[in-house]
Design a protein around this motif. Structure first.
Motif, PDB file in Angstrom:
ATOM      1  N   LEU A   1       0.832  -1.213   0.000  1.00 35.51           N
ATOM      2  CA  LEU A   1       0.000   0.000   0.000  1.00 35.51           C
ATOM      3  C   LEU A   1       0.867   1.264   0.000  1.00 35.51           C
ATOM      4  CD1 LEU A   1      -3.018  -0.613   2.386  1.00 35.51           C
ATOM      5  CD2 LEU A   1      -3.045  -0.141  -0.049  1.00 35.51           C
ATOM      6  N   LEU A   2       2.132   1.110   0.421  1.00 37.94           N
ATOM      7  CA  LEU A   2       3.010   2.282   0.513  1.00 37.94           C
ATOM      8  C   LEU A   2       3.126   3.005  -0.822  1.00 37.94           C
ATOM      9  CD1 LEU A   2       5.881   0.927   2.772  1.00 37.94           C
ATOM     10  CD2 LEU A   2       3.941   2.347   3.399  1.00 37.94           C
ATOM     11  N   ILE A   3       2.834   2.305  -1.897  1.00 41.54           N
ATOM     12  CA  ILE A   3       2.998   2.918  -3.216  1.00 41.54           C
ATOM     13  C   ILE A   3       2.106   4.134  -3.385  1.00 41.54           C
ATOM     14  CG2 ILE A   3       1.239   1.540  -4.410  1.00 41.54           C
ATOM     15  CD1 ILE A   3       3.213   1.465  -6.779  1.00 41.54           C
ATOM     16  N   GLU A   4       1.013   4.221  -2.592  1.00 42.10           N
ATOM     17  CA  GLU A   4       0.102   5.347  -2.802  1.00 42.10           C
ATOM     18  C   GLU A   4       0.611   6.628  -2.145  1.00 42.10           C
ATOM     19  OE1 GLU A   4      -3.726   5.483  -1.097  1.00 42.10           O
ATOM     20  OE2 GLU A   4      -3.142   4.521   0.768  1.00 42.10           O
ATOM     21  N   ILE A   5       1.659   6.545  -1.331  1.00 46.28           N
ATOM     22  CA  ILE A   5       2.091   7.727  -0.568  1.00 46.28           C
ATOM     23  C   ILE A   5       2.291   8.967  -1.427  1.00 46.28           C
ATOM     24  CG2 ILE A   5       4.049   8.660   0.755  1.00 46.28           C
ATOM     25  CD1 ILE A   5       4.001   6.112   2.367  1.00 46.28           C
ATOM     26  N   PRO A   6       3.040   8.870  -2.525  1.00 47.28           N
ATOM     27  CA  PRO A   6       3.217  10.105  -3.321  1.00 47.28           C
ATOM     28  C   PRO A   6       1.892  10.668  -3.829  1.00 47.28           C
ATOM     29  CG  PRO A   6       4.519   8.290  -4.224  1.00 47.28           C
ATOM     30  CD  PRO A   6       3.765   7.750  -3.089  1.00 47.28           C
TER      31      PRO A   6
ATOM     32  N   LYS B   1     -10.835   6.657  -0.048  1.00 47.68           N
ATOM     33  CA  LYS B   1     -11.181   6.029  -1.321  1.00 47.68           C
ATOM     34  C   LYS B   1      -9.929   5.546  -2.052  1.00 47.68           C
ATOM     35  CE  LYS B   1     -15.548   8.410  -1.720  1.00 47.68           C
ATOM     36  NZ  LYS B   1     -16.358   9.458  -2.354  1.00 47.68           N
ATOM     37  N   GLY B   2      -8.875   6.369  -1.985  1.00 49.16           N
ATOM     38  CA  GLY B   2      -7.618   5.976  -2.639  1.00 49.16           C
ATOM     39  C   GLY B   2      -7.068   4.701  -2.028  1.00 49.16           C
ATOM     40  N   THR B   3      -7.026   4.638  -0.704  1.00 49.20           N
ATOM     41  CA  THR B   3      -6.450   3.476  -0.033  1.00 49.20           C
ATOM     42  C   THR B   3      -7.239   2.213  -0.368  1.00 49.20           C
ATOM     43  OG1 THR B   3      -5.826   4.955   1.737  1.00 49.20           O
ATOM     44  CG2 THR B   3      -5.704   2.598   2.196  1.00 49.20           C
ATOM     45  N   LEU B   4      -8.580   2.327  -0.344  1.00 49.44           N
ATOM     46  CA  LEU B   4      -9.397   1.151  -0.654  1.00 49.44           C
ATOM     47  C   LEU B   4      -9.169   0.696  -2.100  1.00 49.44           C
ATOM     48  CD1 LEU B   4     -12.680   2.133   1.199  1.00 49.44           C
ATOM     49  CD2 LEU B   4     -11.229   0.165   1.700  1.00 49.44           C
ATOM     50  N   GLY B   5      -9.083   1.659  -3.002  1.00 44.92           N
ATOM     51  CA  GLY B   5      -8.859   1.307  -4.413  1.00 44.92           C
ATOM     52  C   GLY B   5      -7.521   0.612  -4.595  1.00 44.92           C
ATOM     53  N   VAL B   6      -6.471   1.180  -3.971  1.00 45.33           N
ATOM     54  CA  VAL B   6      -5.142   0.569  -4.112  1.00 45.33           C
ATOM     55  C   VAL B   6      -5.126  -0.810  -3.469  1.00 45.33           C
ATOM     56  CG1 VAL B   6      -2.715   0.783  -3.501  1.00 45.33           C
ATOM     57  CG2 VAL B   6      -3.978   2.778  -4.272  1.00 45.33           C
ATOM     58  N   ALA B   7      -5.775  -0.941  -2.307  1.00 43.65           N
ATOM     59  CA  ALA B   7      -5.793  -2.239  -1.625  1.00 43.65           C
ATOM     60  C   ALA B   7      -6.464  -3.292  -2.511  1.00 43.65           C
ATOM     61  CB  ALA B   7      -6.512  -2.133  -0.289  1.00 43.65           C
ATOM     62  N   ALA B   8      -7.575  -2.911  -3.159  1.00 37.38           N
ATOM     63  CA  ALA B   8      -8.259  -3.862  -4.044  1.00 37.38           C
ATOM     64  C   ALA B   8      -7.346  -4.249  -5.200  1.00 37.38           C
ATOM     65  CB  ALA B   8      -9.557  -3.248  -4.564  1.00 37.38           C
ATOM     66  N   SER B   9      -6.622  -3.266  -5.775  1.00 35.91           N
ATOM     67  CA  SER B   9      -5.720  -3.573  -6.898  1.00 35.91           C
ATOM     68  C   SER B   9      -4.569  -4.459  -6.437  1.00 35.91           C
ATOM     69  CB  SER B   9      -5.138  -2.290  -7.493  1.00 35.91           C
ATOM     70  OG  SER B   9      -6.139  -1.338  -7.623  1.00 35.91           O
ATOM     71  N   VAL B  10      -4.066  -4.196  -5.221  1.00 39.28           N
ATOM     72  CA  VAL B  10      -2.969  -5.026  -4.712  1.00 39.28           C
ATOM     73  C   VAL B  10      -3.435  -6.466  -4.573  1.00 39.28           C
ATOM     74  CG1 VAL B  10      -1.566  -5.496  -2.663  1.00 39.28           C
ATOM     75  CG2 VAL B  10      -1.710  -3.173  -3.558  1.00 39.28           C
ATOM     76  N   LEU B  11      -4.669  -6.646  -4.080  1.00 37.26           N
ATOM     77  CA  LEU B  11      -5.203  -8.007  -3.954  1.00 37.26           C
ATOM     78  C   LEU B  11      -5.327  -8.662  -5.328  1.00 37.26           C
ATOM     79  CD1 LEU B  11      -7.969  -7.786  -1.208  1.00 37.26           C
ATOM     80  CD2 LEU B  11      -5.755  -8.916  -1.108  1.00 37.26           C
ATOM     81  N   LEU B  12      -5.796  -7.895  -6.299  1.00 39.97           N
ATOM     82  CA  LEU B  12      -5.923  -8.428  -7.663  1.00 39.97           C
ATOM     83  C   LEU B  12      -4.553  -8.862  -8.188  1.00 39.97           C
ATOM     84  CD1 LEU B  12      -7.507  -8.865 -10.336  1.00 39.97           C
ATOM     85  CD2 LEU B  12      -6.994  -6.506 -10.904  1.00 39.97           C
ATOM     86  N   ALA B  13      -3.556  -7.954  -8.019  1.00 39.49           N
ATOM     87  CA  ALA B  13      -2.234  -8.229  -8.579  1.00 39.49           C
ATOM     88  C   ALA B  13      -1.545  -9.378  -7.857  1.00 39.49           C
ATOM     89  CB  ALA B  13      -1.371  -6.970  -8.503  1.00 39.49           C
TER      90      ALA B  13
END
Lengths: 258, 254
Positions: free
Chosen positions: B72-77, B115-127
């Motif tokens: 999830l750290l990728i969303e920091i920037p 919303k950003g964190t949830l979206g990234v978390a869902a994508s991380v699970l997908l990936a």
């Protein structure tokens, strides 16, 4: 020139007649090449750099064309309307396996040719498995090509072409960049194949080991055609066409295959 | 090289989530994200419910929490901007920890962050449950333009080859005593980049030649056709449907 071949029952795998070609920039690479390769033969195509070897190879499956002369593969002329069938019949293994293996996994790469020809499902799987089996790479089917060693990639490149069940296998410098063990393994595989082979190479001992017959392409024409051992022993001919044997190698000292 | 960059995100496993066809998972994640984005930001509890739903998926997929959090750290920037909002936005002011902050700004920051964190978390699970190759096949099934799929699959295949070439060029530069120090050396680096471009371009031509030789006529042949059953679509739909119920409840309670 382009008339029917004498033995209509089994036409030669490859018949090249009077083939000439000049590149668009005016540089002429081929000046009337005549070459016939019978079915099941293994022939080495030797020649110095710039002799037109690659140009000749690209004519065999119609990538280059429109010069003078004709090329026939198992009786079928290389012409626009036959290109799909010609490319199925002529399997070219290029020098750099990274150019040849462009799909994400070995299995998909081997499947590419037959799938492009319209094969699907179980029949496609059977072809892929059989081709990988013949080069001893069956257990690597699901690996990405860049995780394989160079020798393994070269073997997979051969399999991608075998999967199309070609009439003639054309290899461009098959032994380049291989370590001696991989080189020997590839030779064993090539010998085990029941298919016509045209092998472009600078590796003269390899040609002697695998191909009973050789032709020398020099200056855009076939300069010599005969038993590989006889050609390699003809010092004047070798010198004239910039062909040199490795240090200490005497072609008379080995028993050549017949 | 070795394992290659293609597998960094993917985590091997044999869970029901791993087994779902990629197109089902891609569609589920897309719908989930759309539902999350259309949730009113005031319904704070709803975002908690989404997080629980994702945690449930992660549990079924046997992906450890730490693994997801680290990625999830990728969303920091991307969310750095959200942190600034309470300080720069206009409107009603509230005192937080002795600082005067803007109330709409705080809501805006929360909105982006949640919303950003949830979206990234869902994508991380997908990936992490879908191989890169399967993702492309899934996108192909979802009728993404074939040219884009081909470009992406060539990127996967040749990424390592080209970075390897780049590494060899760097070693060749260093072996001749070159160290990039400051602006004066940028010219050399630019020329190397140009040479790399030309080499890649020429490789592209050779690859095309090899493709044409094996019967390529403009379209990639279908080799793997992943079909999804109704049951697979339904189980993939569990996540976005749950989210939809939460979202609608959120709107009604406002």
């Amino acid at each position: 020139m382009t008339g029917p071949t004498p033995a209509e029952s089994t036409p030669p795998s490859l018949q090249v007649s009077g083939l000439a070609y000049a590149y668009p920039d005016g540089h002429q690479a081929l000046f009337g090449v005549d070459l016939t390769v019978a079915r099941g033969e293994r022939v080495a195509l030797l020649g110095p750099n710039g002799a037109g070897k690659t140009t000749l190879v690209l004519h065999l499956n119609g990538i280059l064309g429109a010069g003078a002369g004709s090329v026939e593969v198992a009786g079928l002329p290389v012409a626009k309307q036959n290109l799909a069938e010609i490319r199925r019949r002529v399997g070219i293994v290029f020098q750099d396996p990274d150019d040849q293996l462009f799909m994400p996994t070995v299995r998909e790469d081997v499947a590419f040719g037959p799938a492009a020809a319209g094969l699907r499902g179980a029949e496609l799987e059977r072809r892929v498995a059989a081709a990988l089996e013949r080069v001893g790479m069956a257990e690597f089917a699901d690996r990405p090509p860049h995780h394989l060693s160079f020798g393994q990639r070269r073997r997979v490149a051969v399999a991608t072409v075998l999967a199309m069940e070609p009439e003639i296998l054309v290899l461009d410098e098959p032994s380049s960049n291989l370590d001696p063990a991989s080189r020997r393994e590839l030779a064993d595989i090539l010998r085990s194949l029941d298919v016509t082979v045209l092998m472009v190479t600078h590796d003269l001992p390899y040609a002697l080991e695998l191909c009973p017959r050789s032709v020398v392409l020099s200056g855009g024409v076939i300069a010599a055609d005969g038993r590989t051992q006889d050609l390699l022993c003809d010092e004047a001919l070798m010198r004239e066409h910039r062909l040199e044997l490795p240090f200490g190698f005497d072609p008379r000292s080995v028993t050549a295959p017949v | 090289m070795g394992a290659g960059h293609a597998h960094k995100l993917y985590r091997e496993g044999r869970s029901p989530v791993h087994a779902l066809p990629a197109q089902c998972k891609i569609a589920a994640v897309l719908c989930f994200v759309l539902v999350v984005v259309s949730t009113p930001r005031e319904a704070v509890w709803a975002f908690g419910a989404y997080a629980v739903a994702l945690a449930a998926v992660a549990a079924v997929a046997r992906i450890p929490a730490g693994y997801v959090l680290r990625r999830l750290l990728i969303e920091i920037p991307f969310v750095a901007f959200a942190v600034l909002m309470p300080f720069v936005a206009d409107g009603e002011r509230v005192a937080v920890l002795g600082m005067e902050l803007s109330r709409p700004g705080l809501w805006g920051a929360w909105n982006i962050l949640a919303k950003g964190t949830l979206g990234v978390a869902a994508s991380v699970l997908l990936a992490s449950t879908t191989e890169l190759r399967a993702l492309l096949l899934g996108l192909q099934r979802l009728r993404m333009p074939p040219l884009l799929i081909q470009i992406a699959s060539f990127m996967i295949r040749y990424g390592d080859v080209i970075s390897d070439e780049m590494r060899r060029m760097r070693i060749a530069r260093q072996s001749r005593g070159f160290e990039a120090r400051g602006v004066r050396h940028w010219g050399v680096l630019a020329k190397s980049a140009g040479a790399l471009f030309i080499r890649s371009y020429e490789r592209g031509e050779r690859v095309h030649l090899a493709m044409v030789s094996r019967g390529y006529a403009g379209t990639m042949p279908v080799i793997d056709d992943m079909t999804a059953t109704r049951a697979q679509w339904l189980s993939a739909a569990a996540l976005p449907l749950t989210a939809l119920v939460v979202c609608l409840t959120g709107w009604m309670l406002i």
